[in-house]
Design an enzyme around this catalytic site. Structure first.
Site, mmCIF file in Angstrom:
data_model
loop_
_atom_site.group_PDB
_atom_site.id
_atom_site.type_symbol
_atom_site.label_atom_id
_atom_site.label_comp_id
_atom_site.label_asym_id
_atom_site.label_seq_id
_atom_site.Cartn_x
_atom_site.Cartn_y
_atom_site.Cartn_z
ATOM 1 N N LYS A 13 -30.424 -5.289 -21.267
ATOM 2 C CA LYS A 13 -31.533 -4.866 -22.127
ATOM 3 C C LYS A 13 -31.049 -4.054 -23.326
ATOM 4 C CE LYS A 13 -32.898 -0.961 -19.176
ATOM 5 N NZ LYS A 13 -32.182 -1.331 -17.960
ATOM 6 N N LYS A 15 -22.493 -9.752 -20.297
ATOM 7 C CA LYS A 15 -23.649 -9.942 -19.429
ATOM 8 C C LYS A 15 -24.956 -9.706 -20.172
ATOM 9 C CE LYS A 15 -24.801 -5.567 -17.231
ATOM 10 N NZ LYS A 15 -26.025 -5.314 -16.525
ATOM 11 N N LYS A 32 -23.576 9.328 -19.364
ATOM 12 C CA LYS A 32 -24.888 9.532 -19.982
ATOM 13 C C LYS A 32 -24.923 10.793 -20.817
ATOM 14 C CE LYS A 32 -27.829 6.737 -17.066
ATOM 15 N NZ LYS A 32 -29.091 6.626 -16.323
HETATM 16 P P1 ADP Z 1 -29.282 -3.523 -17.916
HETATM 17 O O1 ADP Z 1 -27.828 -3.880 -18.021
HETATM 18 O O2 ADP Z 1 -30.153 -4.564 -18.515
HETATM 19 O O3 ADP Z 1 -29.554 -2.137 -18.436
HETATM 20 P P2 ADP Z 1 -29.480 -2.289 -15.363
HETATM 21 O O4 ADP Z 1 -28.128 -1.693 -15.513
HETATM 22 O O5 ADP Z 1 -30.682 -1.429 -15.478
HETATM 23 O O6 ADP Z 1 -29.617 -3.521 -16.381
HETATM 24 O O7 ADP Z 1 -29.485 -3.060 -13.975
HETATM 25 C C1 ADP Z 1 -30.550 -3.093 -13.076
HETATM 26 C C2 ADP Z 1 -30.180 -4.064 -11.959
HETATM 27 O O8 ADP Z 1 -30.141 -5.422 -12.465
HETATM 28 C C3 ADP Z 1 -28.806 -3.828 -11.347
HETATM 29 O O9 ADP Z 1 -28.895 -4.020 -9.943
HETATM 30 C C4 ADP Z 1 -27.915 -4.882 -11.962
HETATM 31 O O10 ADP Z 1 -26.864 -5.278 -11.097
HETATM 32 C C5 ADP Z 1 -28.886 -6.047 -12.204
HETATM 33 N N1 ADP Z 1 -28.477 -6.769 -13.407
HETATM 34 C C6 ADP Z 1 -28.481 -6.278 -14.669
HETATM 35 N N2 ADP Z 1 -28.065 -7.194 -15.565
HETATM 36 C C7 ADP Z 1 -27.774 -8.312 -14.845
HETATM 37 C C8 ADP Z 1 -27.294 -9.613 -15.200
HETATM 38 N N3 ADP Z 1 -27.048 -9.942 -16.455
HETATM 39 N N4 ADP Z 1 -27.116 -10.516 -14.198
HETATM 40 C C9 ADP Z 1 -27.370 -10.187 -12.921
HETATM 41 N N5 ADP Z 1 -27.828 -8.981 -12.525
HETATM 42 C C10 ADP Z 1 -28.031 -8.047 -13.464
#
Ligand code: ADP
Ligand code: TRP
Length: 345
Positions: free
Chosen positions: A212, A209, A119
């Site tokens: 956001k 995957k 970060k």
């Molecule tokens: P992002 O990748 O959208 O920024 P985060 O890293 O904030 O998401 O993840 C928040 C939670 O959501 C974590 O526990 C993560 O494992 C789960 N998560 C994020 N993206 C996915 C996905 N595509 N499929 C399943 N779980 C996810």
């Protein structure tokens, strides 16, 4: 007699997508409901952690309440007395214990934290805060205050949890039994069945995957999406030229992802859902089924979110915060006595 404690921080925001929902929110809520007979379940909103990197503060307060409402809309029961829902900053012991732990934590060990390194390289150096550096210490205080044995976290947080176990052991060996040391990460995974490792993929690029941080938003379905818009996203999801609806993530990632999504929406095993479409060669027909199911899900979720009663959310937060202050202050006092800030009785 006190019950063992499971604790987890609920990081969520307006941009929650269906990956977060099915991959994180629902499993946490299911876990809370299933384990609350045997365990005290602490679910809290890490609001002090929310500006370790710069944010717009004008809507932080609303955002925090919105987080709580999202979890309620997703099924978190407010009437279960063994499930506590609270805001970190309403229990000042979190900040106080952090300071004390800071003084027993090495600069070197914090500098090695991968999340800090990742970060901080994304920010210009004057925007890298001491709060970001300190993040794992506050996180350790979050669970050490309540003697939590189980702390479900994502893979990106396991290094932080290992630090938390270290600092607990370090304090215990220096000052006597102050803290419950959380279970090792491997044991936590066993307990929470982490190996299922669900991953919803991006609709446009199904080999990465859903996240956001996708700039176009076309491959991502957000919980706040207009249901009609979500239908369009599903209908234009990337597929393949095999003309065969089958569950084969390696060779047909797009179709397999849609099958996974449909299975989650229906709460059924993916094999069962795939069997229903065996022999189907028209992707349009299959996508239409997924799109309709998604539309119904979003309409329902959004209606539940609007219907969440703010007064009961607020009442739950306040009663949990009162109880948590009592529990946390007992631990804090033990630590203050151990380090010589308070007289030993
Ligand atoms: P992002 O990748 O959208 O920024 P985060 O890293 O904030 O998401 O993840 C928040 C939670 O959501 C974590 O526990 C993560 O494992 C789960 N998560 C994020 N993206 C996915 C996905 N595509 N499929 C399943 N779980 C996810
Ligand atoms: N750092 C966690 C995350 O990014 C959120 C969190 C803060 C947390 N404090 C915690 C999780 C304590 C578990 C326990 O998801």
């Amino acid at each position: 007699m006190t019950k063992p404690v499971i604790l987890t921080g609920l990081r969520a925001n307006n941009d929650l997508h269906i990956g977060n929902y099915f991959g994180a929110m629902l499993p946490i809520i299911d876990m809370a409901k299933q384990k609350s007979d045997e365990f005290q379940v602490n679910m809290f909103i890490p609001d002090l952690h929310s500006f370790t990197t710069p944010i717009d503060h004008s809507d932080l307060y609303d955002q925090i309440i919105h987080n709580a409402r999202l979890f309620v809309a997703a099924g978190l029961p407010l009437d279960n007395p063994e499930i506590y829902l609270y805001r970190q900053s309403y229990v000042p012991a979190h900040s106080e214990l952090t300071w004390i732990l800071d003084c027993f934590t090495g600069f070197g060990e914090m500098s090695r934290m991968t999340q800090f390194k990742d970060k901080s390289t994304k920010l210009s150096s004057d925007r890298v805060s001491v709060g970001l550096f300190n993040y794992p210490v506050l996180m350790a205080a979050d669970y050490l205050l309540y003697g939590a044995s189980y702390v479900p976290v994502g893979d990106d947080q396991t290094q932080h949890l290992e630090y938390g176990r270290d600092i607990a052991e370090r304090m215990n060996s220096r000052f006597g039994e102050l803290f419950v040391v959380p279970e090792p990460v491997a044991k936590q995974h066993e307990f929470f069945g982490k190996d299922q490792g669900l991953r919803i993929m991006d609709l446009v690029n199904p080999t990465k995957k859903m996240s956001k941080s996708d700039d176009t938003g076309k491959g991502v379905i957000f919980l706040g999406d207009d249901p009609a818009e979500a239908v369009k996203k599903i209908m234009s999801a990337t597929t393949d030229d095999k003309a065969n609806v089958a569950y084969d993530p390696a060779n047909q990632p797009g179709i397999s992802n849609l099958l996974d999504i449909l299975a989650l929406l229906r709460g059924k095993p993916v094999q069962e859902v795939a069997a229903e479409f065996a022999g189907e060669s028209q992707y349009g027909v299959f996508k239409k089924v997924v799109a309709e199911e998604m539309q119904a899900f979003l309409q329902d979720f959004q209606a539940r979110l609007v219907a969440v009663d703010d007064n009961s959310v607020m009442a739950k937060l306040e009663s949990s915060e009162a109880a948590m202050n009592e529990q946390a202050n007992l631990t804090l006092l033990r630590v203050q006595q151990a380090v010589g800030l308070r007289p030993k009785v």
